[in-house]
Design a protein around this motif. Sequence first.
Motif, PDB file in Angstrom:
ATOM      1  N   GLU A  44       0.842  -1.193   0.000  1.00  0.00           N
ATOM      2  CA  GLU A  44       0.000   0.000   0.000  1.00  0.00           C
ATOM      3  C   GLU A  44       0.878   1.244   0.000  1.00  0.00           C
ATOM      4  OE1 GLU A  44      -2.095  -0.792   3.675  1.00  0.00           O
ATOM      5  OE2 GLU A  44      -0.812   0.622   4.773  1.00  0.00           O
ATOM      6  N   ARG A  45       0.256   2.379  -0.254  1.00  0.00           N
ATOM      7  CA  ARG A  45       0.955   3.649  -0.232  1.00  0.00           C
ATOM      8  C   ARG A  45      -0.031   4.734   0.196  1.00  0.00           C
ATOM      9  NH1 ARG A  45      -0.626   0.429  -3.384  1.00  0.00           N
ATOM     10  NH2 ARG A  45       1.236   0.079  -4.650  1.00  0.00           N
ATOM     11  N   ARG A  46       0.507   5.882   0.660  1.00  0.00           N
ATOM     12  CA  ARG A  46      -0.331   7.013   1.077  1.00  0.00           C
ATOM     13  C   ARG A  46      -0.329   8.066  -0.035  1.00  0.00           C
ATOM     14  NH1 ARG A  46      -1.364   7.114   6.658  1.00  0.00           N
ATOM     15  NH2 ARG A  46      -0.899   5.051   7.519  1.00  0.00           N
ATOM     16  N   ILE A  47      -1.499   8.659  -0.273  1.00  0.00           N
ATOM     17  CA  ILE A  47      -1.645   9.634  -1.343  1.00  0.00           C
ATOM     18  C   ILE A  47      -2.245  10.924  -0.792  1.00  0.00           C
ATOM     19  CG2 ILE A  47      -2.733  10.126  -3.577  1.00  0.00           C
ATOM     20  CD1 ILE A  47      -0.605   7.924  -3.692  1.00  0.00           C
ATOM     21  N   ALA A  48      -1.638  12.055  -1.139  1.00  0.00           N
ATOM     22  CA  ALA A  48      -2.101  13.353  -0.661  1.00  0.00           C
ATOM     23  C   ALA A  48      -3.491  13.668  -1.184  1.00  0.00           C
ATOM     24  CB  ALA A  48      -1.124  14.441  -1.101  1.00  0.00           C
ATOM     25  N   ALA A  49      -4.283  14.270  -0.332  1.00  0.00           N
ATOM     26  CA  ALA A  49      -5.630  14.686  -0.703  1.00  0.00           C
ATOM     27  C   ALA A  49      -5.607  16.081  -1.312  1.00  0.00           C
ATOM     28  CB  ALA A  49      -6.528  14.671   0.533  1.00  0.00           C
ATOM     29  N   GLU A  50      -6.710  16.489  -1.892  1.00  0.00           N
ATOM     30  CA  GLU A  50      -6.819  17.847  -2.413  1.00  0.00           C
ATOM     31  C   GLU A  50      -6.588  18.842  -1.281  1.00  0.00           C
ATOM     32  OE1 GLU A  50     -10.051  20.668  -4.813  1.00  0.00           O
ATOM     33  OE2 GLU A  50     -10.496  18.547  -4.413  1.00  0.00           O
ATOM     34  N   GLY A  51      -5.757  19.836  -1.541  1.00  0.00           N
ATOM     35  CA  GLY A  51      -5.442  20.828  -0.513  1.00  0.00           C
ATOM     36  C   GLY A  51      -4.252  20.463   0.353  1.00  0.00           C
ATOM     37  N   GLU A  52      -3.686  19.268   0.144  1.00  0.00           N
ATOM     38  CA  GLU A  52      -2.463  18.863   0.839  1.00  0.00           C
ATOM     39  C   GLU A  52      -1.293  18.960  -0.138  1.00  0.00           C
ATOM     40  OE1 GLU A  52      -3.982  15.702   4.214  1.00  0.00           O
ATOM     41  OE2 GLU A  52      -3.459  14.910   2.228  1.00  0.00           O
ATOM     42  N   PHE A  53      -0.188  19.540   0.338  1.00  0.00           N
ATOM     43  CA  PHE A  53       0.951  19.819  -0.535  1.00  0.00           C
ATOM     44  C   PHE A  53       2.238  19.263   0.061  1.00  0.00           C
ATOM     45  CE2 PHE A  53      -2.008  23.509  -0.551  1.00  0.00           C
ATOM     46  CZ  PHE A  53      -2.622  23.230  -1.756  1.00  0.00           C
ATOM     47  N   THR A  54       3.315  19.356  -0.695  1.00  0.00           N
ATOM     48  CA  THR A  54       4.628  18.956  -0.178  1.00  0.00           C
ATOM     49  C   THR A  54       4.944  19.710   1.108  1.00  0.00           C
ATOM     50  OG1 THR A  54       5.509  18.289  -2.328  1.00  0.00           O
ATOM     51  CG2 THR A  54       7.102  19.031  -0.686  1.00  0.00           C
ATOM     52  N   SER A  55       4.627  20.998   1.153  1.00  0.00           N
ATOM     53  CA  SER A  55       4.871  21.785   2.363  1.00  0.00           C
ATOM     54  C   SER A  55       4.028  21.298   3.539  1.00  0.00           C
ATOM     55  CB  SER A  55       4.600  23.263   2.104  1.00  0.00           C
ATOM     56  OG  SER A  55       3.249  23.481   1.728  1.00  0.00           O
ATOM     57  N   THR A  56       2.817  20.824   3.276  1.00  0.00           N
ATOM     58  CA  THR A  56       1.934  20.341   4.339  1.00  0.00           C
ATOM     59  C   THR A  56       2.623  19.264   5.172  1.00  0.00           C
ATOM     60  OG1 THR A  56       0.019  20.718   2.885  1.00  0.00           O
ATOM     61  CG2 THR A  56      -0.339  19.343   4.846  1.00  0.00           C
ATOM     62  N   PHE A  57       3.172  18.298   4.478  1.00  0.00           N
ATOM     63  CA  PHE A  57       3.795  17.168   5.167  1.00  0.00           C
ATOM     64  C   PHE A  57       5.178  17.533   5.698  1.00  0.00           C
ATOM     65  CE2 PHE A  57       0.985  15.486   1.815  1.00  0.00           C
ATOM     66  CZ  PHE A  57      -0.014  15.011   2.647  1.00  0.00           C
ATOM     67  N   GLY A  58       5.911  18.375   4.962  1.00  0.00           N
ATOM     68  CA  GLY A  58       7.220  18.807   5.432  1.00  0.00           C
ATOM     69  C   GLY A  58       7.134  19.580   6.733  1.00  0.00           C
ATOM     70  N   ILE A  59       6.147  20.459   6.834  1.00  0.00           N
ATOM     71  CA  ILE A  59       5.950  21.238   8.056  1.00  0.00           C
ATOM     72  C   ILE A  59       5.600  20.320   9.225  1.00  0.00           C
ATOM     73  CG2 ILE A  59       4.419  22.909   9.180  1.00  0.00           C
ATOM     74  CD1 ILE A  59       4.221  24.237   6.308  1.00  0.00           C
ATOM     75  N   ALA A  60       4.688  19.380   8.986  1.00  0.00           N
ATOM     76  CA  ALA A  60       4.259  18.467  10.053  1.00  0.00           C
ATOM     77  C   ALA A  60       5.417  17.602  10.547  1.00  0.00           C
ATOM     78  CB  ALA A  60       3.109  17.588   9.559  1.00  0.00           C
TER      79      ALA A  60
END
Length: 325
Positions: A44-60
């Motif tokens: 399996e793999r995780r896929i970003a939803a609409e409104g989620e960006f590279t910065s979203t996950f990098g910040i978290a």
Amino acid sequence: MSVARSVILGCGSALPSHVITNDDLSRRIDTSDEWIQQRTGIRERRIAAEGEFTSTFGIAAARVAMAQAGVAPDDIDLVILATSTPDNTFPATAVTLQAELGIRRGAAFDLQAVCSGFVYGLTVADSLLKTGQGTRALVVGSETFSRLLDWEDRTTCVLFGDGAGAVVLEAQRGQGAASDRGVLACRLRSDGRHKEKLFVDGGPSTTGTVGHLRMEGREVFKHAVAMITDVIEDVFAQTGLGADDIDWFVPHQANRRIIDLSAQKLGIAPEKVVVTVDRHGNTSAASIPLALDVAVRDGRIKPGDLVLLEAMGGGFTWGAVLVRW
């Protein structure tokens, strides 16, 4: 003799909540769970939803790493984001991380070496810290590779996922011995003759579009093991250490067969290999810090452990880092 070492103080990771399994993909394209697992080891793999960006996950991921390291925004002098999927063509997505995290000091920039990006980022941060460009660095690998995929191409869309991982480094003085904590050795390589084997068929100055990922899978597989072991042998030679000294091998999570063959060729026992490709797929520059964070949080990687990192990516680029945790 006292020398500067870049010590990892903390790590963190972040993943999208949306999971796509092999069975999910088999309902969209001509593939199967058995076919994917047999060739890649991915479930399996995780896929970003609409409104989620590279910065979203990098910040978290960065917030988790900073909390684990016990550092505040004003303690960070350098932000390096390894990514092939920036939020914008410019400015660097690293400055978005810098702003959102409240970091006001030093410099922030993106680094692009595809799947080798985190290894390249660690090496650059280590070099800058050792030359006095700062005391602490935040190195992040974050990707939304799902935005580059051709979802009709079953040879590539089954391989990749999204997510981020991060580490905080601090310059400390060591004795110059292999027992020191911190980055002990790094080795980077590239060979542009292999560009056409793994690339994206678009860009601002060529097509004016993002493009899609294209890969000659058999060619990449054929080169991967030899290139990976080459740079690992170099870092062993730099330090006088060897495979028997390694506590944990954290490779780029691209393909389970490449991981297993690399460990076997180097003489690293299977129980020392950290594997997350089954859950995450290939998250490019995020794959090593994601795997690191998993192994730290489940108690495998402990202070004093000798950890070997390696990656190979489009270009081709490849590299290895040996670090005492």
